[in-house]
Design an enzyme around this catalytic site. Sequence first.
Site, short mmCIF file in Angstrom:
data_model
loop_
_atom_site.label_atom_id
_atom_site.label_comp_id
_atom_site.label_asym_id
_atom_site.label_seq_id
_atom_site.Cartn_x
_atom_site.Cartn_y
_atom_site.Cartn_z
CG HIS A 150 5.86 -3.18 8.31
ND1 HIS A 150 4.99 -4.08 8.84
CD2 HIS A 150 5.19 -2.01 8.22
CE1 HIS A 150 3.85 -3.49 9.09
NE2 HIS A 150 3.94 -2.23 8.73
CD GLU B 172 -3.88 -0.15 11.00
OE1 GLU B 172 -3.08 -0.42 10.11
OE2 GLU B 172 -3.53 0.39 12.06
CG ASP C 183 -2.09 -3.91 9.25
OD1 ASP C 183 -1.67 -5.07 9.16
OD2 ASP C 183 -1.41 -2.98 9.73
CB CYS D 149 -1.63 6.19 4.87
SG CYS D 149 -2.33 5.22 6.21
#
Length: 568
Positions: free
Chosen positions: A188, A429, A453, A500
């Site tokens: 992240h 995910e 993920d 995404c």
Amino acid sequence: MSIKGIVVSSGVAFGQALHLNLHHEKIDYRRVSPAQIPNEQRKLEQAFNKQKCHLEEGLAKLEVGTEHYDLIEADILFLDDESLLELVANEISQLQINAAVAIERIFSDQAAELEQLEDPYLANRAQDVMCLGSRLIARLSGAQHLDLSRLTEATVILAHDLTPAEFAMLPLQHISGLVLNTGGLTSHTAILARSAGIPALLSCRFERSQINDGDAVVLNAIDGELHLKPTAETVARLTHLRQQDEAHKQQLLLLKDLPTTTLDGHSVGLLANVGSLNEISHLTDVGAEGIGLFRTEFMLMNTNTIPNEKIQYHFYCDALHLMDGKTFTIRTLDVGADKELPCLNPACEDNPALGIRGIRYTFAHPEILTTQLKAILRASNHGPIRLMFPMINQVEELDTLFELIEQCKIRLNEEEKGYGELSIGIVVETPAAVINLESMLPMLDFISIGTNDLTQYTMAADRTNPQLTRDYPSLSPAILTLIQMCIDSAKRYNVKVSLCGELASDPIVAPLLVGMGIDELSVNLASLLEVKSAIRVISNTACLEMAKHARKIKRIEELNLYLTGLSL
Ligand code: PEP
Ligand code: MG
């Protein structure tokens, strides 16, 4: 001399090196000898004094009455209490432990007591007290503080690691580049660096002793190299590279108002991943068709309290205003694992990535979820919103969510607040979500494949662990198979399918995803025009061929070679 790393945000950066050593070393829990006790108590007192001085200096720069001021003042008052210092010092002598262990014990006790209090303000202070304890422990081991207020030069930050919340606190106007020992493409912090357009290299094995603070360094986050003591020749070469990179970016801007269509007229939705109103205001700079992923947790990185329903409602309305009718996909709070927020109590779990994270966190704290749902439902009265839930595995979770949405509507009716209808989707995910997808699709309007993920959970490989990022990338036969399963299932149910994860932001991979049948790509703002450019120069027929061939490849390296070979 140069050191290699993984490029997670591209560009060339010149600047002065600055090491950030924010975290304390592992605590040593061994007993200390009686002779060492006075020394530990002295170190404790010094740490308290230094911390107080540091906080007082910070306070002097702030305006009285601001939230930040009040929090720092509260920390100073806490440390000023002499009985606290005495308590910790006694713990050292009675239990024969070192200062760090004693601080950890006493500060945890104090935080636990605060947590029990009815008053939510005081209960929230528990988190601050834990944080203060951790800072004191860091002081004992010589670690620094995140006080970069005096930075004025272009600075290249060097650190072992940096959490997303710490990144969010950096004075970005003075930061020209970021280099970390840890992390990978989908961590992240990497995503935040890319969104901010800060060149960044992760998994870079520099040693602290190789670089002094203030040394001139050059970060080549195009070829993945950090240059130490650059020669005049290196500086000239990289200055030229930077000029070329900037010229290329200018060239890409010409595509901004053109459609994302292949040479033979096949259109693909090209949306953006964002995490703040500021980023939303930049959507038009790159001609994004909308937002495919709004990470709502990113807007909480910098606050000490969760905004109430009214504040969130106004925030989403402001965003809708900026969106001007374009697709706006809001993902509910996705916290846990590497996304710890200062405003939430950290979960103490042995395995946070497999624990109470994503939707599980908000199920465990339903008031957080319902506040957000009510705010989003109200905002949807003013413009179209797609609502997306993270980390969904199975249909039972959707049952609970639909029930919660209904309850929120009832409450809004009772409160006489208007609301609109939402399109509902999930981030796919986990492998379980892919396997269970067909049982969930009848309830959904869209899905978005979260390859970051999905890769972590399929490969059982922590997405932040630099030792694993090279061998377990998203671009692999296993993940392509799962993506294809999602696309095929979604098409059978006539449900829109988006992607995404960071894989969509790779211009080499985007045409392959188009060939596999993806309807939409949601990418980081910095890569949007690169991806558009890659799609506009190829035909859909070629994309289909590419997908047919790539799906037969069994090895990661071969897949890479095939796709990079095509893009040469
Ligand atoms: C993902 O997991 O692919 C995703 C888009 O969500 P995040 O990166 O925020 O976990
Ligand atoms: Mg995710």
